[in-house]
Design a protein around this motif. Structure first.
Motif, PDB file in Angstrom:
ATOM      1  N   PHE A 100     -16.445  -5.520   6.946  1.00  0.00           N
ATOM      2  CA  PHE A 100     -15.797  -6.672   7.663  1.00  0.00           C
ATOM      3  C   PHE A 100     -16.865  -7.178   8.493  1.00  0.00           C
ATOM      4  N   PHE A 101     -16.617  -8.531   8.682  1.00  0.00           N
ATOM      5  CA  PHE A 101     -17.468  -9.315   9.573  1.00  0.00           C
ATOM      6  C   PHE A 101     -16.883 -10.060  10.557  1.00  0.00           C
ATOM      7  N   HIS A 102     -17.370  -9.848  11.863  1.00  0.00           N
ATOM      8  CA  HIS A 102     -16.766 -10.754  12.983  1.00  0.00           C
ATOM      9  C   HIS A 102     -17.751 -11.544  13.757  1.00  0.00           C
ATOM     10  N   ASP A 103     -17.355 -12.447  14.305  1.00  0.00           N
ATOM     11  CA  ASP A 103     -18.332 -13.447  15.068  1.00  0.00           C
ATOM     12  C   ASP A 103     -17.331 -13.456  16.431  1.00  0.00           C
ATOM     13  N   PRO A 104     -17.854 -12.828  17.381  1.00  0.00           N
ATOM     14  CA  PRO A 104     -17.432 -12.408  18.758  1.00  0.00           C
ATOM     15  C   PRO A 104     -17.091 -13.906  19.219  1.00  0.00           C
ATOM     16  N   ALA A 105     -18.005 -14.858  19.077  1.00  0.00           N
ATOM     17  CA  ALA A 105     -18.005 -16.265  19.775  1.00  0.00           C
ATOM     18  C   ALA A 105     -17.309 -17.034  18.831  1.00  0.00           C
ATOM     19  N   MET A 106     -16.469 -16.541  17.737  1.00  0.00           N
ATOM     20  CA  MET A 106     -15.781 -17.681  17.058  1.00  0.00           C
ATOM     21  C   MET A 106     -14.880 -18.775  17.804  1.00  0.00           C
ATOM     22  N   LEU A 107     -14.846 -20.032  17.709  1.00  0.00           N
ATOM     23  CA  LEU A 107     -14.371 -21.022  18.208  1.00  0.00           C
ATOM     24  C   LEU A 107     -14.815 -21.558  19.219  1.00  0.00           C
ATOM     25  N   SER A 108     -16.101 -20.827  19.927  1.00  0.00           N
ATOM     26  CA  SER A 108     -16.628 -21.261  20.914  1.00  0.00           C
ATOM     27  C   SER A 108     -18.005 -22.050  20.682  1.00  0.00           C
ATOM     28  N   SER A 109     -18.529 -22.439  21.651  1.00  0.00           N
ATOM     29  CA  SER A 109     -19.848 -23.221  21.141  1.00  0.00           C
ATOM     30  C   SER A 109     -21.117 -22.403  20.612  1.00  0.00           C
ATOM     31  N   ASN A 110     -20.948 -21.179  21.042  1.00  0.00           N
ATOM     32  CA  ASN A 110     -21.866 -19.977  20.438  1.00  0.00           C
ATOM     33  C   ASN A 110     -21.539 -19.640  19.074  1.00  0.00           C
ATOM     34  N   ALA A 111     -20.431 -20.132  18.418  1.00  0.00           N
ATOM     35  CA  ALA A 111     -20.061 -19.694  17.196  1.00  0.00           C
ATOM     36  C   ALA A 111     -21.149 -19.580  16.212  1.00  0.00           C
ATOM     37  N   GLY A 112     -21.369 -18.471  15.226  1.00  0.00           N
ATOM     38  CA  GLY A 112     -22.247 -18.031  14.611  1.00  0.00           C
ATOM     39  C   GLY A 112     -23.690 -17.596  15.232  1.00  0.00           C
ATOM     40  N   SER A 159       0.348 -10.244  29.446  1.00  0.00           N
ATOM     41  CA  SER A 159      -1.066 -10.470  29.668  1.00  0.00           C
ATOM     42  C   SER A 159      -1.245 -11.071  31.075  1.00  0.00           C
ATOM     43  N   LYS A 160      -0.174 -11.485  31.812  1.00  0.00           N
ATOM     44  CA  LYS A 160      -0.470 -11.837  33.293  1.00  0.00           C
ATOM     45  C   LYS A 160      -0.442 -10.834  34.002  1.00  0.00           C
ATOM     46  N   VAL A 161       0.342  -9.473  34.048  1.00  0.00           N
ATOM     47  CA  VAL A 161       0.414  -8.449  34.741  1.00  0.00           C
ATOM     48  C   VAL A 161      -0.694  -7.570  34.601  1.00  0.00           C
ATOM     49  N   LEU A 162      -1.442  -7.190  33.498  1.00  0.00           N
ATOM     50  CA  LEU A 162      -2.377  -6.514  33.542  1.00  0.00           C
ATOM     51  C   LEU A 162      -3.588  -7.028  32.409  1.00  0.00           C
ATOM     52  N   PRO A 163      -4.441  -7.852  33.450  1.00  0.00           N
ATOM     53  CA  PRO A 163      -5.363  -8.605  32.757  1.00  0.00           C
ATOM     54  C   PRO A 163      -6.465  -7.491  31.953  1.00  0.00           C
ATOM     55  N   HIS A 164      -6.443  -6.588  32.555  1.00  0.00           N
ATOM     56  CA  HIS A 164      -7.523  -5.550  31.903  1.00  0.00           C
ATOM     57  C   HIS A 164      -7.555  -5.097  30.586  1.00  0.00           C
ATOM     58  N   LEU A 165      -6.012  -5.407  30.018  1.00  0.00           N
ATOM     59  CA  LEU A 165      -5.854  -5.046  28.668  1.00  0.00           C
ATOM     60  C   LEU A 165      -6.529  -5.850  27.726  1.00  0.00           C
ATOM     61  N   ILE A 166      -7.148  -6.881  28.342  1.00  0.00           N
ATOM     62  CA  ILE A 166      -7.654  -7.902  27.530  1.00  0.00           C
ATOM     63  C   ILE A 166      -9.147  -7.713  27.069  1.00  0.00           C
ATOM     64  N   ASP A 167      -9.580  -6.737  27.930  1.00  0.00           N
ATOM     65  CA  ASP A 167     -11.116  -6.407  27.471  1.00  0.00           C
ATOM     66  C   ASP A 167     -11.219  -6.110  25.965  1.00  0.00           C
ATOM     67  N   SER A 168     -12.163  -6.447  25.196  1.00  0.00           N
ATOM     68  CA  SER A 168     -12.161  -6.452  23.881  1.00  0.00           C
ATOM     69  C   SER A 168     -13.735  -6.142  23.442  1.00  0.00           C
ATOM     70  N   GLU A 169     -13.808  -6.443  22.003  1.00  0.00           N
ATOM     71  CA  GLU A 169     -15.117  -6.253  21.896  1.00  0.00           C
ATOM     72  C   GLU A 169     -16.103  -7.284  22.158  1.00  0.00           C
ATOM     73  N   TRP A 170     -15.592  -8.260  22.624  1.00  0.00           N
ATOM     74  CA  TRP A 170     -16.321  -9.589  23.125  1.00  0.00           C
ATOM     75  C   TRP A 170     -16.916  -9.146  24.204  1.00  0.00           C
ATOM     76  N   GLU A 171     -16.737  -8.015  24.961  1.00  0.00           N
ATOM     77  CA  GLU A 171     -17.348  -7.624  26.184  1.00  0.00           C
ATOM     78  C   GLU A 171     -18.896  -7.405  26.185  1.00  0.00           C
ATOM     79  N   ARG A 172     -19.435  -7.091  24.872  1.00  0.00           N
ATOM     80  CA  ARG A 172     -20.593  -7.058  24.376  1.00  0.00           C
ATOM     81  C   ARG A 172     -21.124  -7.573  23.273  1.00  0.00           C
TER      82      ARG A 172
END
Lengths: 194, 194, 194, 194
Positions: free
Chosen positions: C92-104, B181-194
């Motif tokens: 399936f239910f996801h909360d992308p902000a889970m564990l952050s101040s925007n949770a929920g 995860s240090k070397v290839l940070p781009h792999l961290i992009d996930s559903e959170w990105e939107r």
């Protein structure tokens, strides 16, 4: 029809074996061999098999490896085996001397029949040798769990004995990209060609 | 629409073939091609297929390879085939000249229909060519065991013709650890990105 | 919770995509990342997923990638999907902000429901964003054949997103034999240890 | 019967874990070890397993790893597990001190029993230790989705713990062709040999 026993370096011994009262049974893949074509391509030369080996018990937990009998399952026979439902059976016939002057002198048959209570299968190998005047038969009961191992392991091995693990994309994320459409235009040939 | 026949070095010949009375059928994967992106990534350029080849019998155990007809199964068509129950059937239609000025002139259809006794399937290829004024049809009966080989081998090949074998963790137990995860940070992009 | 978009070299684009009337859906694996331990071992750092992307149609055969919504299936959610019978459904239910101040504040749900005639499933993604005051929903019908592709490809990808392809015997038939019991005694630890 | 804890470099940590109210359960493969034969071949020395680890909850979402108990599934036990129908159950008994002077002093049993509503299985590990005068039992409910992950991942791992991933055609399309029938005649040995 006796194959030369060549150099056995690189040979792998990782059979799946079951030991039962009257006989033992083991299974392991035999990979295909490949030949290079003048065109530069590669083709399967001798097809792979899954080799079954039966050898008899000669006492409590003692088995005589010298009396082993072999039966090489072809890809289609493997397909038949992994496709067996709990109440299905199948039988295969081989003539190891087929196409030679001894054709018909040795007959091998493998039958796989379900236990009446659905708890597994009987694997029975019969070898009738008219040259040696012998008639041998070994039966190994295989439990459902053991058969599930065979089904899973044989399904894993099947594409490999067919040589299909050669159809393998080279890792292109790294340095090389040898499957690039620019580099290997021949890969574009398709059904359009006729 | 004829693809150039390029350099055939590295070409693999490991078809699964069945020879029946009226025709033969063989199957083998055609891997996808990849293109490098300016970003440094890699994308599938031309999708892979499983190529079916039919060619007719012209005598006892003699077949005419020159009269072969091709049918390239897409990933979804492979999904349809491996999903067939014992009484299910499916049919696919291809136009090899699709999107060209000859669109509609050649129609290929492949139908897979179960034997009435559930012992396998009929694979029927029909090619109607309005340019050459030809109408060809080849039928190959495929046993349950042969179909089980196809199902297993096609299931093995499917992720590979899709290019998914590229999604492969590099062995990190050894020297390199390029997915760190240090070397290839781009792999961290996930559903959170939107 | 926005991941940095790092260097995208080595990134693979080989999604499986289906385009339907109202929206499109694509799926591709996201590999796990690994961290080296001080002990010299390697552990999964961030787990892999199978990423589903939905994006809406904005005309005939035109889709708006800018409006895409992501849903990252965990290993267990993939297990649920590949285990679906023809009449089963899951959600399936996801909360992308889970564990952050925007949770929920943002709620995503993915439901997979069978067509009434058993010919496939509806994949429905709903995203309720209380911050942006938006409420989006996209539905993609997936045929049985397309679902079979997903099941097969997801089953292929599942061990890889779990990192289990790291458990891979090094080829010992060749030059090196790094799994030899002499060389790596730590591999002998077993259930006996407690 | 305690194995030495050797060098742990190269050790992989990619367990599949489920955390439930009373205990947690994780699974990961333990690869076989190989020994080189004087003949130059390679054989499986110690068979691989899938290691199950149970450890108890000691508070809300807190688990005590120090109290873990191990159960190493053999290939055949894995076969039994992946073969379980929705209403089937199985039970395995291990004696970690088998063949030693402490044989019979410690008895471990793992039972896998279906939920009454078919929504998964109970994994129950019982360890009776007559030396320490202890009797422990941990139960982890496993959902259908979690079990589907196990079935798929265990099916992936099974050929690897058996060592069958060693039966792997070397890529012959490239530079080397070490499986060529000319180079390795020993691979031709077959059932014909007896």
């Amino acid at each position: 029809n006796h194959a030369a026993e060549g150099n056995s370096s690189n040979k792998i011994f990782a059979s799946y074996s079951v030991y039962k009262g009257k006989a033992a049974l083991s299974a392991s893949p035999r990979l295909p061999t490949f030949a290079k074509l003048e065109s530069g391509g590669v083709k399967v030369d001798r097809k792979g098999t899954i080799m079954l080996t039966f050898w008899p018990a000669i006492g409590e937990r003692k088995y005589d490896w010298e009396k082993k009998q072999l039966f090489a399952l072809s890809a289609t026979e493997v397909g038949s085996l992994i496709n067996l439902g709990p109440q299905d059976s199948c039988e295969f016939f081989h003539d190891p001397a087929m196409l030679s002057s001894n054709a018909g002198q040795v007959r091998k048959s493998l039958s796989i029949r379900p236990h009446t209570d659905g708890s597994g299968y009987f694997f029975s190998l019969s070898v009738v040798n008219n040259i040696l005047k012998t008639n041998e038969r070994m039966v190994v009961p295989v439990s459902s769990a053991e058969f599930a191992v065979m089904r899973t392991a044989f399904s894993f091995a099947l594409p490999r004995i067919m040589g299909w693990d050669q159809y393998n994309n080279q890792q292109v994320g790294g340095i090389t990209n040898s499957n690039s459409s620019k580099v290997l235009p021949h890969l574009i040939d398709s059904e359009w060609e006729r």
